[in-house]
Design an enzyme around this catalytic site. Structure first.
Site, PDB file in Angstrom:
ATOM      1  N   HIS A  92     -10.589  -8.187  10.829  1.00  0.00           N
ATOM      2  CA  HIS A  92      -9.648  -8.808   9.890  1.00  0.00           C
ATOM      3  C   HIS A  92     -10.252  -9.912   9.043  1.00  0.00           C
ATOM      4  O   HIS A  92      -9.580 -10.420   8.136  1.00  0.00           O
ATOM      5  CB  HIS A  92      -8.413  -9.295  10.656  1.00  0.00           C
ATOM      6  CG  HIS A  92      -7.584  -8.162  11.157  1.00  0.00           C
ATOM      7  ND1 HIS A  92      -7.906  -7.480  12.304  1.00  0.00           N
ATOM      8  CD2 HIS A  92      -6.493  -7.554  10.638  1.00  0.00           C
ATOM      9  CE1 HIS A  92      -7.027  -6.507  12.490  1.00  0.00           C
ATOM     10  NE2 HIS A  92      -6.172  -6.519  11.494  1.00  0.00           N
ATOM     11  N   LEU A  93     -11.497 -10.279   9.297  1.00  0.00           N
ATOM     12  CA  LEU A  93     -12.180 -11.204   8.370  1.00  0.00           C
ATOM     13  C   LEU A  93     -12.119 -10.639   6.963  1.00  0.00           C
ATOM     14  O   LEU A  93     -12.053 -11.372   5.976  1.00  0.00           O
ATOM     15  CB  LEU A  93     -13.662 -11.346   8.749  1.00  0.00           C
ATOM     16  CG  LEU A  93     -14.037 -12.361   9.816  1.00  0.00           C
ATOM     17  CD1 LEU A  93     -15.544 -12.313  10.037  1.00  0.00           C
ATOM     18  CD2 LEU A  93     -13.617 -13.749   9.383  1.00  0.00           C
ATOM     19  N   GLY A 129       0.824  -1.218   0.000  1.00  0.00           N
ATOM     20  CA  GLY A 129       0.000   0.000   0.000  1.00  0.00           C
ATOM     21  C   GLY A 129       0.851   1.258   0.000  1.00  0.00           C
ATOM     22  O   GLY A 129       2.053   1.208  -0.310  1.00  0.00           O
ATOM     23  N   ILE A 146      -6.990  -3.590   0.755  1.00  0.00           N
ATOM     24  CA  ILE A 146      -8.442  -3.806   0.718  1.00  0.00           C
ATOM     25  C   ILE A 146      -9.167  -2.462   0.764  1.00  0.00           C
ATOM     26  O   ILE A 146     -10.333  -2.374   0.427  1.00  0.00           O
ATOM     27  CB  ILE A 146      -8.939  -4.698   1.881  1.00  0.00           C
ATOM     28  CG1 ILE A 146      -8.686  -4.028   3.246  1.00  0.00           C
ATOM     29  CG2 ILE A 146      -8.325  -6.077   1.818  1.00  0.00           C
ATOM     30  CD1 ILE A 146      -9.499  -4.643   4.378  1.00  0.00           C
ATOM     31  N   ASP A 147      -8.480  -1.400   1.208  1.00  0.00           N
ATOM     32  CA  ASP A 147      -9.135  -0.098   1.414  1.00  0.00           C
ATOM     33  C   ASP A 147      -9.462   0.626   0.107  1.00  0.00           C
ATOM     34  O   ASP A 147     -10.272   1.542   0.089  1.00  0.00           O
ATOM     35  CB  ASP A 147      -8.246   0.826   2.259  1.00  0.00           C
ATOM     36  CG  ASP A 147      -7.866   0.215   3.591  1.00  0.00           C
ATOM     37  OD1 ASP A 147      -8.582  -0.683   4.057  1.00  0.00           O
ATOM     38  OD2 ASP A 147      -6.845   0.639   4.161  1.00  0.00           O
TER      39      ASP A 147
HETATM   40  O1  F6P Z   1      -4.990  -0.790   5.369  1.00  0.00           O
HETATM   41  C1  F6P Z   1      -5.599  -2.019   5.527  1.00  0.00           C
HETATM   42  C2  F6P Z   1      -6.207  -2.144   6.884  1.00  0.00           C
HETATM   43  O2  F6P Z   1      -6.881  -3.388   6.956  1.00  0.00           O
HETATM   44  C3  F6P Z   1      -7.136  -1.010   7.291  1.00  0.00           C
HETATM   45  O3  F6P Z   1      -8.399  -1.104   6.690  1.00  0.00           O
HETATM   46  C4  F6P Z   1      -7.129  -1.154   8.779  1.00  0.00           C
HETATM   47  O4  F6P Z   1      -7.407   0.077   9.411  1.00  0.00           O
HETATM   48  C5  F6P Z   1      -5.724  -1.580   9.076  1.00  0.00           C
HETATM   49  O5  F6P Z   1      -5.211  -2.148   7.885  1.00  0.00           O
HETATM   50  C6  F6P Z   1      -5.614  -2.593  10.184  1.00  0.00           C
HETATM   51  O6  F6P Z   1      -4.269  -2.821  10.425  1.00  0.00           O
HETATM   52  P1  F6P Z   1      -3.715  -3.980  11.354  1.00  0.00           P
HETATM   53  O7  F6P Z   1      -3.645  -5.225  10.513  1.00  0.00           O
HETATM   54  O8  F6P Z   1      -2.382  -3.500  11.764  1.00  0.00           O
HETATM   55  O9  F6P Z   1      -4.675  -4.162  12.477  1.00  0.00           O
END
Ligand code: F6P
Length: 359
Positions: A283-284, A114, A138-139
């Protein structure tokens, strides 16, 4: 030619399909590929790389995650070094990284990640490394590309969850608030919410008014629809720009503590009296098999990255600018994060189909 492949930042479904496509495309040119574990941080210290061959990447395109592992910590340009007293000092480890690249005989790198990974890649290109980028998240918040792989899979995961929430919310006459990822961008919330017919969608690009949210829920009740589904992006925030803190005070929007769904259900219950429940999908959204769309896009990106190396497009990133895959300078991409365009037809479709955006 000996190419190093690495994946950095948060993972996204489709990474393995990129790796496979890059390895096979390089092999078809007679080039060697090695895998670097844990992103750019894997080029520090002992820096162990492993050959990636046709057989290493066999049957991985459909798998989530990344066979190269990843991290969104340990930026080599400001690497945290632990002091004796337990504190940390940041150190620019790029000289060590550049030495290791030379020591490993790596001629060029494909950096898949990213905005964080792309920013590191650009700085290393400025210091003389030969790197091309592949956008991943994914964002869907990377500028210059219509979409990133992983986004479609995440949206589908969210849609499936909303579909399931609908039936239980209706059975119990409840309001259910589902929080989705996206950092400061509302793409996942908007696309999943519209596709799965949520009643309220809250995105960071459009600060919400909690009274407007409750107005929508109350109007559904008056019409005999005694349940509501609210999809909130994790970065959604109220119009006031502050959110209630734990001790009754307020905390600034910038210190986002998460827990948007939890806060919203308390406020909605207080104003409507309705029974509310929350779900943080978490994280799903990052896991599971990539959709067909994401697998194809990832494969196109992986193949295009090797073409970019052939064209010596150092400091450029592959991007989808339909119907073509192009390369664009990373320096342009990282100038601005992509956010939901409020004049986009998806936003209009939400409004005209009766979705409240909380404004
Ligand atoms: O940038 C991808 C992302 O999944 C975001 O949507 C989310 O805020 C962040 O990463 C979560 O990060 P981590 O895996 O460190 O909890």
């Amino acid at each position: 030619m000996r190419i190093g492949l690495l994946t950095g930042g948060g993972d996204a479904p489709g990474l393995n399909a990129v790796i496979r496509a890059a390895v096979l495309s390089a092999a078809s040119r007679g080039w060697d590929v090695v895998g670097i574990k844990h992103g750019f941080a894997g080029l520090l210290g002992d820096c162990v790389v492993a050959p990636l061959t046709r057989s290493t990447v066999s049957a991985i395109a459909h798998l989530g995650g990344t066979i190269l592992r990843t991290t969104n910590r340990g930026n080599p340009l400001c690497f945290p070094i632990r002091n004796d007293d337990g504190t940390f000092t940041e150190k620019d480890c790029s000289p060590e990284l550049i030495d290791n690249v030379a020591r490993q005989g790596i001629d060029a790198i494909v950096a898949i990640g990213g905005d964080g990974t792309l920013t590191i890649a650009l700085e290393l290109v400025r210091q003389g490394l030969r790197i091309v980028g592949v956008p991943t998240t994914i964002d869907n918040d990377v500028s210059g590309t219509i979409t990133t792989f992983g986004f479609d899979t995440a949206v589908n995961t969210a849609i499936e969850a909303i579909d399931k929430l609908h039936t239980t919310a209706e059975s119990h006459d409840r309001v259910i608030v589902m929080e989705v990822m996206g950092r400061d961008a509302g793409f996942i919330a908007l696309h999943a919410g519209v596709a799965a017919t949520a009643d309220v969608i809250l995105i960071p690009e459009l600060p919400y008014d909690i009274d407007k949210v409750c107005e929508k829920i109350n109007s559904r009740d008056r019409a005999g629809q005694n349940f509501s589904i609210v999809v909130a992006a994790e970065g959604a925030f109220p119009k006031s720009g502050t959110i209630p803190g734990p001790d009754g005070g307020t905390i600034s929007r910038k210190i986002r503590p998460g827990g948007v769904a939890e806060r919203l259900i308390e406020e909605i219950h207080a104003r409507t009296g309705k029974e509310c429940r929350s779900l943080v999908l978490g994280h799903l959204q990052r896991g599971g098999m990539p959709t067909g769309y994401d697998r194809l896009l990832a494969t196109r990106f992986g193949a295009a990255a090797i073409t970019a190396i052939e064209n010596e497009a150092w400091g450029e990133m592959v991007a989808l600018q339909s119907p073509h895959i192009v390369t664009i300078p990373i320096s342009e991409v990282i100038k601005e994060q992509k956010r939901v365009d409020l004049s986009h037809d998806v936003v209009q479709a939400a409004r005209t189909t009766g979705v409240s955006l909380g404004d």
